[in-house]
Structures are given as C-alpha cells and as structure tokens.
Design a protein around this motif. Structure first.
Motif, PDB file in Angstrom:
ATOM      1  N   THR A  49       0.829  -1.205   0.000  1.00  0.00           N
ATOM      2  CA  THR A  49       0.000   0.000   0.000  1.00  0.00           C
ATOM      3  C   THR A  49       0.867   1.260   0.000  1.00  0.00           C
ATOM      4  N   LEU A  50       1.977   1.223   0.737  1.00  0.00           N
ATOM      5  CA  LEU A  50       2.882   2.383   0.732  1.00  0.00           C
ATOM      6  C   LEU A  50       3.434   2.630  -0.664  1.00  0.00           C
ATOM      7  N   CYS A  51       3.730   1.537  -1.380  1.00  0.00           N
ATOM      8  CA  CYS A  51       4.227   1.691  -2.760  1.00  0.00           C
ATOM      9  C   CYS A  51       3.146   2.289  -3.658  1.00  0.00           C
ATOM     10  N   LEU A  52       1.895   1.863  -3.440  1.00  0.00           N
ATOM     11  CA  LEU A  52       0.805   2.430  -4.237  1.00  0.00           C
ATOM     12  C   LEU A  52       0.631   3.917  -3.908  1.00  0.00           C
ATOM     13  N   CYS A  53       0.855   4.272  -2.643  1.00  0.00           N
ATOM     14  CA  CYS A  53       0.802   5.696  -2.270  1.00  0.00           C
ATOM     15  C   CYS A  53       1.880   6.473  -3.019  1.00  0.00           C
ATOM     16  N   ALA A 277       7.556   9.238 -13.991  1.00  0.00           N
ATOM     17  CA  ALA A 277       7.726   7.866 -14.463  1.00  0.00           C
ATOM     18  C   ALA A 277       8.777   7.151 -13.619  1.00  0.00           C
ATOM     19  N   VAL A 278       9.844   7.864 -13.297  1.00  0.00           N
ATOM     20  CA  VAL A 278      10.910   7.261 -12.486  1.00  0.00           C
ATOM     21  C   VAL A 278      10.408   6.971 -11.067  1.00  0.00           C
ATOM     22  N   ILE A 279       9.641   7.895 -10.498  1.00  0.00           N
ATOM     23  CA  ILE A 279       9.073   7.639  -9.162  1.00  0.00           C
ATOM     24  C   ILE A 279       8.171   6.398  -9.216  1.00  0.00           C
ATOM     25  N   ALA A 280       7.347   6.315 -10.268  1.00  0.00           N
ATOM     26  CA  ALA A 280       6.461   5.166 -10.414  1.00  0.00           C
ATOM     27  C   ALA A 280       7.280   3.877 -10.514  1.00  0.00           C
ATOM     28  N   ALA A 281       8.388   3.935 -11.244  1.00  0.00           N
ATOM     29  CA  ALA A 281       9.225   2.744 -11.423  1.00  0.00           C
ATOM     30  C   ALA A 281       9.841   2.294 -10.101  1.00  0.00           C
ATOM     31  N   ILE A 282      10.273   3.257  -9.297  1.00  0.00           N
ATOM     32  CA  ILE A 282      10.849   2.904  -7.998  1.00  0.00           C
ATOM     33  C   ILE A 282       9.777   2.264  -7.120  1.00  0.00           C
ATOM     34  N   ALA A 283       8.579   2.823  -7.163  1.00  0.00           N
ATOM     35  CA  ALA A 283       7.472   2.243  -6.399  1.00  0.00           C
ATOM     36  C   ALA A 283       7.227   0.800  -6.837  1.00  0.00           C
ATOM     37  N   GLY A 284       7.265   0.562  -8.160  1.00  0.00           N
ATOM     38  CA  GLY A 284       7.041  -0.788  -8.676  1.00  0.00           C
ATOM     39  C   GLY A 284       8.137  -1.752  -8.249  1.00  0.00           C
ATOM     40  N   ALA A 285       9.373  -1.249  -8.240  1.00  0.00           N
ATOM     41  CA  ALA A 285      10.498  -2.110  -7.874  1.00  0.00           C
ATOM     42  C   ALA A 285      10.420  -2.537  -6.409  1.00  0.00           C
TER      43      ALA A 285
END
Ligand SMILES: Nc1ncnc2c1ncn2[C@@H]1O[C@H](COP(=O)(O)OP(=O)(O)O)[C@@H](O)[C@H]1O
Ligand SMILES: [Mg+2]
Lengths: 389, 249
Positions: A49-53, A277-285
């Motif tokens: 959930t934190l990553c989705l945030c 996009a980079v923030i989203a990628a870090i969240a995904g990783a």
C-alpha cells in the motif's frame, strides 16, 4: 530570503511524522519483530500500500499539478517491477542450480550453469536460451540502474513525441492508454523474453537471504517502502513549493499563456512526465518483491485508470490527497476482494462483494465527484480550517 | 527616424482562414521606443496581427523580422519569441487565478526560463524588491498576497500589464487593455502604458477613440487585414477612407 518549504508547508512534517509512527507501530505489532498481532501477509499488504501511495504521489504531480492526465503510469510501475524481478529471479535460480550441481562428480562449467538457469527460467515458455535482455540480470547494481533507466527512457521518448506534437487533453490520455496496452500485449507474448503471461515469480525470495524468514523480509520491505514514500513526499513537496511548482500549475491552468511568458511548456511537461515515471518505477520495484509475482496483466490499461480514480477520490493538487486516496481505496479494495466481507443474501439474489465492490467503487467515485470535488483531502482541509477558526 | 531605428518590421503578410483572408498583404514598422495605437473595426485583423507576431498563427506569405540584426520571427515558436523580448497582453485578462499576485509576478520576472534553473530558483531580496516596485507601479502594492482570481476585472488587467513589464520586453503588444474599465481605471491604464513606452516599443490595440486620443501617439488604422491609414489621431480621423469604413458608421 525565502523561508524553507518545510515551514511553508506544515503538512510535510505532519505526514513524515505519521508515516514514521505508522511504520514503527506496524513493526511492533508484526510477527517478524514484535507482538505478532499483525500477520506477515498483512505487513506485506501494508508495504505494498505504501508503494501504491508513492505512485499516487507521482500521479498527483503529473496530473494534479501539471494537468497531464496520464493513464499510463502503471506501465512505468510494472517496468520497474520487471527490472528488479529479473535480478531476483536470475540470482536465486543461479543459487539453486549451483547448489544442486554441487554434488556432481565433475564441477559444472559456467556454460552448464547458464544452460541450467536458462531451462529453469524459460522452460515454461518452451525455451532454454537466456534472451539478450537478461544479459545483466546477474548484476544487482546494473538491474537497479535499469529500474530507473528503462522506464525513464520510455517516458522520455514517448513524452518527447507526444508533447512536441502538442497532443493534450483527452487525446494524450488515450495515447498513454495505448502505450500501456501495447506494452502489456508485447509482454504477453512468449517470445518477449520475459516469460509471457507467466511473468516473473518467486520474487519474495531474496537472493543471498535464503535463511532469513519472510516475517523478517516483510519488515525490511515495509521500512524500505516507507523510506521511499517519505523521501518521495519530501522531494515532491520541495519541487512544487517554488517557482517550478508555480510554472507547472500555470501550465495546468492555461498553457498558452505560459508560452507567452517565455517558458517552453513542452520541456516542462517532459521533465514532469519523466520524473514521475521514475518515481512510479521505484514504487514498482519495491512493490513486486512484496507481491511475489509480476505478470503483464499488472500493466493492463485499467490499472492506470484506477490510479487516476484514487487520486481523484483523494483530491488532486495537494500531495496528501493522493496518499489518502490510494491508501483508503486500495486497502478497502483488498478487504472487499479478499472474501472476508460477508455476502448479503437478499433471498432472490446474493450480493457477493468480490463482484459488487467495483460497483461500490464506481458509486463512491460519482459521489465524490458530485459532492466533494476536492476529494477526501478537501474534506480534511475543511476540518483543519474549522479548527483554526 | 534615424534616432528611432526600426524594431519590428512586418512586410507583405497574408493569412487565410478557410478561404477567408483575415490579413491581406499587411506591412508596417514599429520603432524602438515608440507608442503606437492600432485601431480598426471588429474583425479588421488586429488580434490576428498579434497572433502572427507572437508565433501563434503562421502566415501564408510575408516576412516578420525583429531587432537588429533582424531575426526572422516566423522561424521561432511562441516561447522563443517571448524570450527575445516580445511581450503580449491578451484581450481577455489572463492571469493565473489560483496563484497569488506575488507568484504571478515572480513567474513573469526576467530570469532564466530553463526548467533546471527554475527548479533550483530561490528568490532573493533583489527579486522581491523588483516585484514590490512593479506592484506599486500597477497599483497592487497591498494586494501581493491575494489570489489573483479574487481581484477586480481592472486589477487583473493591470496585473497582466505588470507581468508584461516584469518580463522587461523590448516590444509590448497590448490587446484592448481598457475594455470593461471604468473611466478612472482607463486614465490610470493610459499612464502606465505611456510610461512603459518611454524605454521600449508599445503597440496598443484599442476600440475606443477617446482612449486612443489620450494616448497621444501615432495611429495605424486597420481594415480588412490591411493598413488603411497611418498618422496622428487628427490626421486619421480626417481621412475620408477612415471616415467611410469606420467612423462614419
Ligand atoms: N483561428 C481562426 N479561424 C478562423 N477565422 C479566424 C481565426 N482567427 C480570426 N479569424 C477571423 O479573422 C478575422 C479577424 O479577426 P481578429 O483578428 O480577431 O479581428 P479584431 O481583433 O480586429 O477584431 C475575423 O473575421 C475572424 O473571424
Ligand atoms: Mg480582437
């Protein structure tokens, strides 16, 4: 002199404080480090959930602040997951292969090890060759760099083409949907080199930490996710606090006028698109090692639409709104779809929440749009203001 | 004329919208420090002329050059044209309503426009005092912390003029600044524009003859996308062609 953005935006310190309390609290109650009141699987849900945030925060920057309604940011999230997933899967398979060949009469050659890894990973898609895109999968630092580089580059090329041609509004949204759909369809193919619809699995097993329990690993990732979200929030708040924030909000409100002030609107949009996009990628990783598996369905167009719904429900253009929306909706969603909510028998029909949850979400979305256009974050603002008065 | 070299030269420009010729072989020049009024009936092509100079509309034929040596504006986009020193005020007031007067002015202040510089920009005392001085000039000194959306119509017009001045352009194009203003507001607007024209070129498009008379400057009359007459206000108001198409009605 200008006062620090932390003083001008008290919500930043409040958020960081709450996040720290939450993380420490969850750790104390966890199975890994504390009282055992929260199961490891729920710790993983909280970490995810934190990553989705964090991706919601990115969505708020690009949409809420800069006015670009991207419906494709889950493509970057998914790519980030794939990039780290390649290393997780490769390095762990390598360990397994080396261990199983350890008792062989002759020590295995590196070619034999590679063949064994290849057939272990790609057997499901009928191959044993290791595809070229896995060239660096053995190296953690390189794959970690690719987490940022690959989605960043995709965003750069896509954004450059789209913004240069001045595609805006609903056309841009459709284009971003097409991008994520195209990527998903490509990854669904068995010869994409990323195991087609099987995706990458076993990602919860961290290479080199095979004797560390999932109870402990889940806490590591909870803390890593909290750290990423905290840093992301600080960065986003800093970015929007100064003149850059002024310019991108101005672009959102009237981009033509901004051009006549001499700002290159396209360059600003591109910068925001790539950063988010980079923030989203870090969240995904950080997300997929907690989920354990990633497959192309994760980046289906609908995922990015949900992301926009979370941010709209939470309230755009205020950072914490996106966090509230993502946390609230995704936690409720996982509750409703987990089967823990009792079905409602109406005699002639039984309401099964697993199916009806989406209807409820849609209804909630309409209600928020009609009665609280500033989202849940807007209600929060009103409460705070009333206390001030 | 030698004391006031040409800053902007428009020559032989034509634009057609769906077969309708909005600008028809238009030519004129603006000097480096001059105040110029452009008048003409509705649909004469005044706004379209500004669109061409500022890069919003590309003409079918003709040349537009600016500065010395002459830069070809037709090869530049809107933001690049703004950066070489051409500022524009739109017909309807367009300020960023969700931001404060101060932030609007800071954004307009002449500084590097590159994203990287803007990300790391932190205002210093000299920028703040520049903004405060400008705000005093446009009569908004005590409104700096207000959201610009809360300003009156006239104040928004002034804020927009203030934003133009903050850009410190060499050429200022102002489209109907006095529309919807009270007589006192108009008078103040005339003062601001006249003062601005002391150090730069200012082109004012206006409908209202009284306003133009008060500007007391050279007047260009546009009609059907071309120059009908040019000269002092008394000269053009006595011109038979102008009387026929514009004043006579
Ligand atoms: N983008 C456009 N498309 C079609 N017609 C246009 C466009 N812009 C202006 N026109 C037409 O060109 C003519 C000149 O318009 P404009 O420059 O706005 O006149 P003015 O500002 O002098 O009142 C009008 O007849 C207008 O309808
Ligand atoms: Mg007009």
């Amino acid at each position: 002199m200008e006062r620090s953005f932390l003083i001008r935006q008290p919500s930043v310190l409040i958020f960081i404080g709450l996040l720290a309390l939450f993380t420490i609290g969850a750790t104390i109650l966890s199975e890994g480090f504390g009282l055992g009141l929260i199961s490891t699987s729920f710790i993983k849900t909280l970490g995810k959930t934190l990553c989705l945030c964090l991706i919601a925060l990115a969505m708020d920057l690009v949409w809420g602040y800069c006015g670009i309604l991207s419906l494709g940011h889950f493509a970057f999230f998914g790519l980030g997951g794939y990039m780290i997933g390649m290393w997780l899967m490769y390095a762990r398979t390598e360990q397994i292969v080396i261990n199983s060949l350890a008792n062989a009469p002759l020590p295995p050659t590196s070619g034999e090890i590679r063949d064994a890894i290849g057939s272990q990973i790609f057997g499901v898609v009928g191959g044993s060759e290791i595809p070229t895109i896995w060239t660096f999968a053995h190296s953690f630092p390189i794959q970690l760099t690719l987490v940022v580089l690959v989605p960043g580059l995709l965003a750069l090329v896509f954004g450059w083409l789209a913004f240069r041609s001045r595609v805006t509004g609903v056309y841009l949204s459709i284009l971003t949907q097409a991008m994520t759909l195209a990527l998903a369809l490509y990854l669904f193919q068995n010869d994409s080199g990323l195991r087609g619809n099987n995706g990458l699995s076993g990602l919860q097993n961290i290479p080199g930490a095979s004797n560390v329990s999932q109870d402990t690993i889940s806490i590591w990732f909870l803390w890593a996710s909290a750290l990423a979200l905290g840093l992301g929030y600080l960065f986003a708040a800093w970015l929007v606090s100064g003149k850059f924030g002024s310019v991108i909000r101005a672009i959102r409100d009237d981009e033509t006028r901004v051009r006549y002030l001499g700002y290159s609107v396209e360059a600003y949009k591109l910068v925001v698109f790539v950063i988010t996009a980079v923030i989203a990628a870090i969240a995904g990783a950080l997300y997929y090692p907690q989920a354990g598996i990633i497959n192309p369905a994760e980046i289906a167009p609908i995922a990015s639409i949900y992301l926009a719904v979370w941010v709209a429900i939470g309230g755009r253009g205020r950072l914490y709104g996106a966090i509230i929306g993502a946390a609230f909706v995704s936690l409720i969603s996982s509750w409703f779809t987990s089967g823990q909510v009792p079905d409602v028998p109406l005699g002639f029909y039984t309401v099964k929440w697993v199916d009806w949850w989406l209807v409820l979400l849609g209804f909630g979305f309409v209600l928020v749009t009609l009665y609280a256009p500033k989202g849940l974050g807007g209600l929060f603002d009103r409460l705070v203001r009333r206390q001030d008065a | 004329m030698s004391k006031n070299p040409t800053l902007l030269e428009v020559s032989g420009v034509s634009v057609t919208f769906d077969g309708f010729r909005a600008i028809n072989n238009l030519s004129f020049q603006i000097g480096s420090a001059e105040l110029r009024a452009v008048i003409g009936p509705n649909g004469a092509g005044k706004t379209t002329m500004m669109d061409i100079i500022t890069g919003k509309t590309r003409p079918d034929t003709g040349k537009v050059t600016y500065g010395r040596p002459g830069k070809n504006l037709l090869k530049m986009n809107e933001s690049a044209i703004a950066r070489v020193g051409i500022g524009r005020k739109f017909q309807r007031p367009s300020v960023f309503e969700s931001q404060t007067v101060f932030d609007n002015l800071i954004m307009a202040l002449k500084k590097s426009r590159s994203p990287l510089d803007v990300v790391f920009y932190r205002r210093d005392d000299s920028d703040v005092s520049k903004v405060e001085k400008l705000a005093a000039e446009i009569g908004l000194a005590d409104q700096l912390q207000r959201l610009s959306g809360e300003l009156s119509h006239g104040q928004k017009q002034w804020l927009e003029i203030g934003m133009l001045l903050a850009q410190d352009p060499q050429l200022l194009l102002v489209d109907e600044p006095a529309a919807g203003m009270t007589p006192e507001e108009r008078e103040k607007t005339t003062d601001i524009l006249r003062k601005a024209a002391e150090t730069r070129a200012v082109v004012v498009v206006e409908h209202d003859m009284e306003f133009v008379r008060r500007l007391d400057c050279r007047v260009t009359v546009l009609h059907e996308g071309a120059v009908l007459a040019e000269g002092s206000i008394d000269h053009v108001t006595q011109d038979q062609a102008v009387i026929d198409v514009y004043l006579g009605r």
